[in-house]
Motif scaffolding. Structure first.
Motif, short mmCIF file in Angstrom:
data_model
loop_
_atom_site.label_atom_id
_atom_site.label_comp_id
_atom_site.label_asym_id
_atom_site.label_seq_id
_atom_site.Cartn_x
_atom_site.Cartn_y
_atom_site.Cartn_z
N TYR A 31 0.95 -1.21 -0.11
CA TYR A 31 0.00 -0.12 0.01
C TYR A 31 0.90 1.32 -0.12
CZ TYR A 31 -3.86 -3.25 1.38
OH TYR A 31 -4.72 -4.33 1.40
N TYR A 50 -3.21 0.85 -4.31
CA TYR A 50 -2.89 -0.36 -4.05
C TYR A 50 -3.46 -1.06 -5.38
CZ TYR A 50 -4.34 -5.14 -2.19
OH TYR A 50 -4.22 -6.43 -2.13
N SER A 55 -6.83 3.64 -4.57
CA SER A 55 -8.14 3.26 -3.86
C SER A 55 -8.66 4.45 -3.16
CB SER A 55 -7.45 2.46 -2.52
OG SER A 55 -6.28 3.00 -2.09
N GLN A 98 -2.96 -3.85 4.98
CA GLN A 98 -4.18 -2.95 5.04
C GLN A 98 -4.44 -2.25 6.61
OE1 GLN A 98 -7.89 -4.89 4.19
NE2 GLN A 98 -9.29 -3.14 4.21
N SER B 100 -10.53 0.65 1.17
CA SER B 100 -10.04 -0.60 1.53
C SER B 100 -8.78 -0.58 2.39
CB SER B 100 -9.50 -1.15 0.31
OG SER B 100 -8.44 -0.59 -0.40
N ASN B 101 -8.26 0.61 2.62
CA ASN B 101 -7.09 0.84 3.62
C ASN B 101 -7.31 2.33 4.03
OD1 ASN B 101 -6.33 1.53 0.79
ND2 ASN B 101 -4.88 2.68 1.80
#
Lengths: 113, 116
Positions: A31, A50, A55, A98, B100-101
């Motif tokens: 990430y 990501y 994202s 994550q 998602s993060n």
């Protein structure tokens, strides 16, 4: 100990020019993030990346900004046509998962004249 | 939207004295909380984090922080400050809601000066 690196440490550019800020995340991280800090202000989230796609992005991250992971090691932030207000310290960060902590690079100071 | 407040812009302490840096957050769900430190010319280094469990969290360099949900606080403490602790300290909350993060929302930072 592995660390995130960023180049250059300081970039000076003329308004309207394109700049590319480069980051090498920690090698097994998945990430990637860009943050920026305008002088005297808070560190602000710009974008997360990501699986070769964005994202999440903030409202700061408009069409003038783009990110890319051109190979297996670099992560770049491009500003297409810089403005005076883009002058800031730009931090790259990476994370192995994550919910893991984010590891930050030393930053690139961008000065737009 | 989430926010982080560090009410002290600049704190000066004597070497050997105790330290407490304040942090208050606003976040709708159970927060992920962090303290980072930045020395001049360096990146942001993680001191400690709270994800869940024990509300008293131990970190590196002898720092600890306590999560108090009722006060929406996550104050950083050190019993005896060393001259090398002089730096800027940032509190941050991790926001998972958007994707998602998590992304980090930072406070403005507290600059710590240590007198000999």
């Amino acid at each position: 100990e592995p660390e995130v690196t960023q180049t250059p440490s300081h970039q000076v550019t003329q308004m309207g020019q394109e700049v590319i800020l480069r980051c090498v995340p920690i090698s097994n991280h998945l990430y990637f993030y860009w943050y920026r800090q305008i002088l005297g202000q808070k560190v602000e989230f710009l974008v997360s990346f990501y699986n070769n796609e964005i994202s999440e992005k903030s409202e700061i991250f408009d069409d003038q900004f783009s990110v890319e992971r051109p190979d297996g090691s670099n992560f770049t932030l491009k500003i297409r046509s810089t403005k005076l207000e883009d002058s800031a310290m730009y931090f790259c960060a990476s994370s192995p998962g994550q919910y893991n902590e984010q590891f930050f690079g030393p930053g690139t100071r961008l000065t737009v004249l | 939207a989430q926010s982080v407040t560090q009410p002290d812009i600049h704190i000066t302490v004597s070497e050997g004295a105790s330290l407490e840096l304040r942090c208050n957050y606003s976040y709708g769900a159970t927060p992920y909380l962090f303290w980072y430190v930045q020395s001049p010319g360096q990146g942001l280094q993680l001191l400690l984090k709270y994800f869940s469990g024990d509300t008293l969290v131990q970190g590196i360099k002898g720092f600890e922080a306590e999560f108090k949900r009722s006060q929406s606080s996550f104050n950083l403490r050190k019993p005896s400050v060393h001259w090398s602790d002089a730096a800027e300290y940032f509190c941050a909350v991790g926001d998972l809601q958007g994707g998602s993060n998590y992304k980090l929302t930072f406070g403005k930072g507290t600059l710590l000066t240590v007198n000999p």
